[in-house]
Motif scaffolding. Structure first.
Motif, PDB file in Angstrom:
ATOM      1  N   UNK A 102      12.003  -3.708  -2.826  1.00  0.00           N
ATOM      2  CA  UNK A 102      10.643  -4.124  -2.458  1.00  0.00           C
ATOM      3  C   UNK A 102      10.062  -3.172  -1.419  1.00  0.00           C
ATOM      4  N   UNK A 103       8.936  -2.516  -1.735  1.00  0.00           N
ATOM      5  CA  UNK A 103       8.343  -1.604  -0.760  1.00  0.00           C
ATOM      6  C   UNK A 103       7.715  -2.381   0.397  1.00  0.00           C
ATOM      7  N   UNK A 104       7.922  -1.962   1.639  1.00  0.00           N
ATOM      8  CA  UNK A 104       7.271  -2.638   2.755  1.00  0.00           C
ATOM      9  C   UNK A 104       5.811  -2.207   2.819  1.00  0.00           C
ATOM     10  N   UNK A 105       4.977  -3.032   3.440  1.00  0.00           N
ATOM     11  CA  UNK A 105       3.564  -2.708   3.589  1.00  0.00           C
ATOM     12  C   UNK A 105       3.433  -1.711   4.751  1.00  0.00           C
ATOM     13  N   UNK A 106       3.199  -0.460   4.410  1.00  0.00           N
ATOM     14  CA  UNK A 106       3.164   0.578   5.432  1.00  0.00           C
ATOM     15  C   UNK A 106       2.026   1.540   5.184  1.00  0.00           C
ATOM     16  N   UNK A 107       1.574   2.193   6.233  1.00  0.00           N
ATOM     17  CA  UNK A 107       0.537   3.205   6.044  1.00  0.00           C
ATOM     18  C   UNK A 107       1.195   4.525   5.701  1.00  0.00           C
ATOM     19  N   UNK A 108       0.980   4.977   4.482  1.00  0.00           N
ATOM     20  CA  UNK A 108       1.541   6.276   4.097  1.00  0.00           C
ATOM     21  C   UNK A 108       0.448   7.338   3.983  1.00  0.00           C
ATOM     22  N   UNK A 109      -0.792   6.904   3.695  1.00  0.00           N
ATOM     23  CA  UNK A 109      -1.892   7.851   3.578  1.00  0.00           C
ATOM     24  C   UNK A 109      -3.192   7.178   3.959  1.00  0.00           C
ATOM     25  N   UNK A 110      -3.430   6.976   5.233  1.00  0.00           N
ATOM     26  CA  UNK A 110      -4.728   6.452   5.651  1.00  0.00           C
ATOM     27  C   UNK A 110      -4.751   4.956   5.907  1.00  0.00           C
ATOM     28  N   UNK A 111      -4.234   4.158   4.931  1.00  0.00           N
ATOM     29  CA  UNK A 111      -4.256   2.715   5.149  1.00  0.00           C
ATOM     30  C   UNK A 111      -3.018   2.100   4.503  1.00  0.00           C
ATOM     31  N   UNK A 112      -2.642   0.891   4.893  1.00  0.00           N
ATOM     32  CA  UNK A 112      -1.374   0.292   4.427  1.00  0.00           C
ATOM     33  C   UNK A 112      -1.350   0.021   2.921  1.00  0.00           C
ATOM     34  N   UNK A 113      -0.180   0.241   2.312  1.00  0.00           N
ATOM     35  CA  UNK A 113       0.011  -0.122   0.914  1.00  0.00           C
ATOM     36  C   UNK A 113       1.480  -0.398   0.660  1.00  0.00           C
ATOM     37  N   UNK A 151      -2.505   1.916  -4.369  1.00  0.00           N
ATOM     38  CA  UNK A 151      -1.560   1.096  -5.128  1.00  0.00           C
ATOM     39  C   UNK A 151      -1.964   1.036  -6.605  1.00  0.00           C
ATOM     40  N   UNK A 152      -0.991   1.170  -7.518  1.00  0.00           N
ATOM     41  CA  UNK A 152      -1.311   1.150  -8.953  1.00  0.00           C
ATOM     42  C   UNK A 152      -2.073  -0.105  -9.381  1.00  0.00           C
ATOM     43  N   UNK A 153      -1.785  -1.231  -8.760  1.00  0.00           N
ATOM     44  CA  UNK A 153      -2.515  -2.443  -9.137  1.00  0.00           C
ATOM     45  C   UNK A 153      -3.996  -2.268  -8.823  1.00  0.00           C
ATOM     46  N   UNK A 154      -4.295  -1.698  -7.671  1.00  0.00           N
ATOM     47  CA  UNK A 154      -5.694  -1.467  -7.315  1.00  0.00           C
ATOM     48  C   UNK A 154      -6.349  -0.528  -8.317  1.00  0.00           C
ATOM     49  N   UNK A 155      -5.565   0.500  -8.747  1.00  0.00           N
ATOM     50  CA  UNK A 155      -6.124   1.402  -9.752  1.00  0.00           C
ATOM     51  C   UNK A 155      -6.487   0.620 -11.006  1.00  0.00           C
ATOM     52  N   UNK A 156      -5.602  -0.254 -11.391  1.00  0.00           N
ATOM     53  CA  UNK A 156      -5.866  -1.053 -12.587  1.00  0.00           C
ATOM     54  C   UNK A 156      -7.120  -1.888 -12.423  1.00  0.00           C
ATOM     55  N   UNK A 157      -7.267  -2.503 -11.242  1.00  0.00           N
ATOM     56  CA  UNK A 157      -8.457  -3.330 -11.000  1.00  0.00           C
ATOM     57  C   UNK A 157      -9.720  -2.492 -11.065  1.00  0.00           C
ATOM     58  N   UNK A 158      -9.673  -1.340 -10.399  1.00  0.00           N
ATOM     59  CA  UNK A 158     -10.850  -0.488 -10.384  1.00  0.00           C
ATOM     60  C   UNK A 158     -11.144   0.042 -11.774  1.00  0.00           C
ATOM     61  N   UNK A 200       4.754   8.964  -3.461  1.00  0.00           N
ATOM     62  CA  UNK A 200       4.234   9.780  -2.359  1.00  0.00           C
ATOM     63  C   UNK A 200       2.723   9.897  -2.495  1.00  0.00           C
ATOM     64  N   UNK A 201       2.059  10.142  -1.400  1.00  0.00           N
ATOM     65  CA  UNK A 201       0.590  10.264  -1.476  1.00  0.00           C
ATOM     66  C   UNK A 201       0.147  11.291  -2.516  1.00  0.00           C
ATOM     67  N   UNK A 202       0.882  12.373  -2.631  1.00  0.00           N
ATOM     68  CA  UNK A 202       0.542  13.394  -3.605  1.00  0.00           C
ATOM     69  C   UNK A 202       0.622  12.822  -5.022  1.00  0.00           C
ATOM     70  N   UNK A 203       1.739  12.132  -5.307  1.00  0.00           N
ATOM     71  CA  UNK A 203       1.901  11.539  -6.642  1.00  0.00           C
ATOM     72  C   UNK A 203       0.782  10.552  -6.931  1.00  0.00           C
ATOM     73  N   UNK A 204       0.438   9.785  -5.891  1.00  0.00           N
ATOM     74  CA  UNK A 204      -0.619   8.801  -6.097  1.00  0.00           C
ATOM     75  C   UNK A 204      -1.928   9.479  -6.475  1.00  0.00           C
ATOM     76  N   UNK A 205      -2.256  10.545  -5.766  1.00  0.00           N
ATOM     77  CA  UNK A 205      -3.525  11.218  -6.062  1.00  0.00           C
ATOM     78  C   UNK A 205      -3.541  11.704  -7.494  1.00  0.00           C
ATOM     79  N   UNK A 206      -2.388  12.203  -7.978  1.00  0.00           N
ATOM     80  CA  UNK A 206      -2.352  12.714  -9.353  1.00  0.00           C
ATOM     81  C   UNK A 206      -2.425  11.581 -10.370  1.00  0.00           C
ATOM     82  N   UNK A 207      -1.601  10.566 -10.147  1.00  0.00           N
ATOM     83  CA  UNK A 207      -1.451   9.554 -11.199  1.00  0.00           C
ATOM     84  C   UNK A 207      -2.650   8.634 -11.347  1.00  0.00           C
TER      85      UNK A 207
END
Lengths: 351, 317, 348
Positions: free
Chosen positions: A311-322, A257-264, A327-334
């Motif tokens: 509003x995105x539902x809390x769902x597991x799209x790549x390993x754990x819920x978010x 999740x982008x928020x988690x990226x921001x926190x990290x 898409x998982x691919x976009x997340x890895x890149x961004x």
């Protein structure tokens, strides 16, 4: 920084399902917790992480029934030991509080009664749940102080809170919380009001407690450094909802999740070159009286797109819920910004 | 701890000294006109005025005047020329009435004030609370002498429920003593009950939202115990402090108005009558002794408080 | 201190300002909260009405009652409902309310028109109250700021003086000053006041209440001066006077505003008490206090002499008290300014 695989437990120690908490204030209805679900098992530490006002403290306090008031409305379930804490009666909760589930609060100076001796306060809790006379309770209290590492415990029993240092006060709070051997410990920002050096000691106490008693721990904090030290699993909260949930490794090495990226990304790291400015997440958290439509992080997210108005539902799209439409691919890149995990556009720190 | 007590007592002595100087200035120095004439009062003859000037030394330097005045006050030599009585004797005679009024009222207003304050806080926002708040506001807005007059009119005149003022010494007839004091006690208490209930109410509400009350609940102790041992006990501390200050003030002269309305022949009434006749000597002595009583009582209170509240004791503040 | 409610409310409030470009100043917020407080507004209006009525005293005296507050009509008669009645009967019994232009609310034992005296007395009482409050607020603010800002020796002296006045029981001090100044007035340096001037009780009451306002202000200034913006101003080259005026004073405004209605109430009540005793407004000037004292002797037969001014007094003080409460709730909902409660009772 080890992480433990959750012990496969048919019965979780605590199971929270779709918890909702709303308050009526003079400015309208505030939905402090908006559909939160998680579980905690015996012997594991779950960290709930988020900014101030995201609803993490309200969640913790609701489990103990401390948010009940004429202006509060609750929905959902929190099953502990076969009993639903949300709908339990006041008397049922009172018996559980301090005995089965205990809580440690943020500021021990304000959280201890300033005109009562420390020993008396611990003894009070003991006698509320056990048949003990004053002397027996005092002796137990002395033992507790010793156990949390307070030197000269017999003397310290007669001390007033303001006579102790911040670290010692917090240890007293922990001693109090442990006094009746709880099976679940909720620690709400236990180290926020303390020096960094004391923080480490307190966290060590929490770790030891888990080892010795096998209790489950919910650690509520905004400090990812604290989390990295001690947590087994992490739930990231934003604007009253969980936006990502996973094991320690999953969150730190594969955040979705982008928020988690921001926190990290905003953690100051000693093992990387110093950035020109400490990265921060632009903008401010939304009001819980009037949350934005669609994804609540959208106003602050540099990666928002058309789909995010739903509003995105809390769902597991790549390993754990978010809760993110990418898409998982976009997340890895961004999530790679300047060679590490972060939120793009974060270097322009919001003043 | 002893250091604190000593410091407090020294400060008390200094304040007493300053008060005596201030009183002296107020009565002898600041006003216009001839001090001897003022002392003599409205019905004075030139001979009396001259005699006064001699005995009080108004032709002496100021510091000597001060010493003479203080000596006269504390050795009981002050005479009221208009009434031809020794002031200190009169005060001594009138003291029991004032003490009876103050102590009785003090007990009543403390108990009722706490009671209403607790009720209001527990039922905050509901009808009981609103009604008590309104009552408190009216009580605080009504001067005690007016309340006394109204009370006498309705309960002593229209309906002969209580006597029409007057004081009966305790030693003479306890029941009658009580009977005569009930109305004055209630009237004097009304104002304080109004204040205390509101102060306690807001203290209680504030305390209830303190973190340590949340901790107490988290410990799983009974709600009643939380309210009594944590909330009430901590909220009462400032109330008790306030009470002792007010009690001292009532003894020190606040009772003047009540006494004069109910004709209780106490020290306050004595002062009030003297004021009406612009008879200076009694007023000066009563004011001085009253202020002294207040200062001494409040010093004693502070010391007692230091014994009770551990924070004061240890930090000495 | 993080209670659930306050955390939640903070979040809710954050949104308010997000729509408007600049957030609402505390005064606008306070005004809005005050406007929502119907009771406070109603009672404030009550007080306002009484003030206006009293200011119109001369009008009333001329046009309606055709007399003056001190004019004696003992030997006259007045027609009520077609019947000729004595203003004051041979036995000394004054006439009750006639509900007409002359002697609307009756007469007192000296044959004076009660309604006229009520309004003039009210004007005197309110005038004394207002002047006293002005004196108190100005001197207390100056003393509090100077003591709190400079600390050290200056603070030591000022604090001792304040403590001294504060240690002296309010009523006693008022009586002391009132009695001694009543005969000859006061004459110190540039200050010359006649014994029966209204300024004397105003001066006395004003001085007596200074510590009750100065001490909280001093406490607040002590806290304020430690804040960064004061350091910033000092570093920017501002002198003490400028800092006190443009940095500290504005931050005290809400405290000061909260104090004003409460002080007015206290001043009016103290004036009534002192006048009742004879140490305040001097005869023949009317005041609600003197009217009550005059009337008490005649209560069994002519209770209106006491009740009428008494009722006006209670209504006026109640009005400003409730309004003052509303102002305090609006500007400072978690008010730590509780000293005024102690001040109120001191005038007993």
């Amino acid at each position: 920084m080890g992480s433990r695989q959750p012990t496969p437990n048919a019965d979780h120690l605590l199971e929270v399902e779709d918890l909702r908490v709303a308050f009526r204030t003079e400015d309208g209805v505030v939905q402090a917790v908006d559909g939160v679900s998680f579980h905690v098992d015996a012997g594991e530490v779950l960290a709930i992480v988020g900014e101030s006002g995201c609803g993490k403290s309200v969640t913790g306090m609701t489990l103990m029934g401390l948010t009940r008031s004429p202006n509060a409305r609750f929905a959902g379930r929190a099953t502990f030991d076969g009993q639903d804490l949300v709908s339990a009666s006041d008397e049922q909760l009172r018996r559980i509080r301090g005995a089965e589930i205990a809580m440690v609060f943020q500021d021990p100076m304000c959280s201890l009664n300033p005109v009562q001796r420390v020993g008396t306060q611990i003894a009070e809790q003991l006698r509320a749940h056990n048949e003990l006379d004053k002397d027996a309770a005092t002796e137990r209290a002395r033992g507790l102080l010793e156990r949390v590492g307070i030197p000269r415990p017999a003397e310290r029993l007669r001390a007033f809170p303001h006579e102790l240092s911040g670290g010692m006060r917090q240890r007293v709070m922990i001693a109090m919380a442990l006094s009746c051997d709880p099976r679940l410990l909720i620690a709400d920002e236990p180290t926020t009001a303390l020096d960094v050096t004391i923080q480490a000691q307190i966290l060590e106490e929490v770790r030891q407690l888990r080892e010795e008693t096998g209790a489950g721990v919910i650690l509520i904090t905004h400090d990812l450094g604290v989390v990295a030290d001690v947590a087994d699993r992490i739930a990231v909260m934003y604007a009253g909802q969980i936006v990502e949930q996973g094991t320690l490794d999953e969150i730190f090495y594969d955040p979705q999740h982008p928020y988690t990226w921001g926190l990290l990304g905003s953690i100051a790291r000693v093992d990387r070159p110093r950035p020109a400015r400490l990265p921060a997440i632009a903008g401010t958290p939304p009001s819980l009286a009037n949350p934005p439509h669609g994804c609540r992080f959208r106003p602050r997210c540099p990666h928002a797109f058309a789909q995010c108005s739903e509003l995105p539902p809390l769902e597991t799209r790549a390993g754990h819920p978010d809760r993110c439409w990418l898409t998982p691919q976009e997340k890895r890149e961004k999530r790679e910004v300047a060679g590490q995990i972060g939120l793009a556009g974060g270097e322009v720190a919001a003043a | 701890m002893t250091r604190f007590v000593i410091r407090r007592l020294i400060s008390m002595v200094l304040v007493l000294f300053a008060i005596s100087v201030l009183t002296f200035l107020i009565f002898q120095v600041i006003p216009n006109g001839d001090p001897a004439q003022r002392m003599a009062g409205r019905l004075s003859t030139p001979e009396t005025v001259a005699a006064i000037r001699r005995t009080w030394g108004f032709d002496d330097p100021i510091w000597q005047q001060y010493l003479t005045t203080m000596k006269k006050i504390f050795t009981g030599e002050v005479i009221s020329y208009t009434q031809q009585v020794n002031v200190l004797d009169q005060i001594w005679q009138d003291l029991p009435a004032t003490l009876s009024l103050a102590i009785g009222a003090g007990i009543i207003w403390f108990v009722m004030g706490v009671l209403f304050g607790v009720l209001s806080a527990l039922r905050a926002g509901h009808f009981t609370d609103r009604a008590l708040t309104v009552a408190a506001l009216v009580g605080v807005s009504t001067p005690v002498f007016l309340l006394g007059a109204v009370a006498l009119y309705f309960f002593a005149f229209k309906v002969q429920l209580f006597p029409n003022g007057g004081y009966v010494p305790l030693t003479q007839d306890p029941v009658d003593w009580l009977y005569h004091l009930i109305l004055p006690w209630l009237c004097l208490s009304v104002l304080f009950i109004g204040i205390y209930s509101r102060v306690l109410r807001s203290n209680l509400l504030d305390t209830m939202s303190e973190d340590y009350v949340r901790t107490a609940r988290a410990k799983g102790i009974s709600e009643r115990r939380v309210l009594v041992r944590h909330v009430l006990r901590n909220s009462l501390i400032p109330i008790v402090a306030l009470w002792s200050l007010d009690f001292a003030a009532v003894i020190g002269g606040g009772a003047i108005l009540t006494e004069s309305v109910f004709n209780l022949q106490g020290v306050g009434q004595y002062a009030a009558e003297s004021i009406h006749q612009l008879d200076v000597p009694p007023v000066m002595v009563v004011v001085m002794l009253g202020a002294f009583a207040v200062v001494i009582l409040s010093a004693i209170t502070d010391v007692i408080f230091a014994l009770l509240d551990p924070r004061i004791r240890l930090t000495g503040s | 201190m993080a209670t659930v409610d306050s955390t939640v409310r903070a979040g809710a409030h954050r949104d308010r300002g997000a729509d408007t470009a600049a957030g609402l100043s505390p005064y606008r917020l306070g005004l809005r909260r005050l406007r929502r407080n119907k009771a406070a507004l109603a009672f404030g209006a009550l007080f306002g009405v009484i003030v206006v009525l009293c200011l119109c005293a001369p009008l009333y005296a001329d046009r309606v009652a055709h007399t003056s507050p001190n004019a004696n009509h003992v030997t006259e008669t007045v027609t009520v409902g077609g019947v000729r009645k004595d203003v004051v009967s041979p036995t000394g019994q004054p006439i009750g309310p006639t509900w007409q232009g002359r002697f609307l609310l009756g007469a007192d034992q000296n044959g004076r028109d009660i309604a006229v005296r009520l309004l003039y007395g009210g004007r005197n009482s309110l005038e004394v109250g207002a002047l006293a409050t002005l004196l108190t607020m100005v001197l207390a603010t100056i003393a509090g700021i100077v003591a709190g800002y400079f600390r050290g020796f200056v603070d030591g002296v000022l604090a001792r003086v304040l403590d001294l006045i504060w240690a002296y029981p309010v009523v006693l001090l008022g009586i002391a000053l009132g009695t001694s100044l009543a005969l000859g007035g006061i004459s110190i340096g540039p200050l010359h006041l006649e014994g029966n001037s209204l300024l004397v009780p105003a001066f006395i009451i004003g001085i007596v209440y200074i510590p009750y306002v100065a001490k909280p202000i001093r406490g607040q200034v002590l806290r304020l001066r430690e804040q960064e913006f004061v350091d910033a101003a000092r570093v920017g080259g501002a002198g003490p006077l400028r800092i006190m005026w443009s940095e500290i004073l504005p931050n005290l405004s809400s405290t000061i505003i909260v104090f004003v209605p409460l002080m007015i109430a206290n001043a009016i009540l103290l004036e009534a008490a002192l006048s009742y005793l004879g140490a305040g407004v001097q005869p023949p000037n009317p005041s609600w206090g003197t009217m009550i004292s005059d009337g008490i002797r005649l209560i069994p037969s002519a209770m209106h002499l006491t009740f009428v001014p008494g009722l006006m007094l209670v209504l006026a003080v109640l009005g400003i008290n409730v309004f003052g409460d509303g102002v305090r709730d609006a500007l400072d909902p978690r008010a730590k300014v509780r000293l005024e409660e102690h001040a109120e009772e001191a005038s007993r």
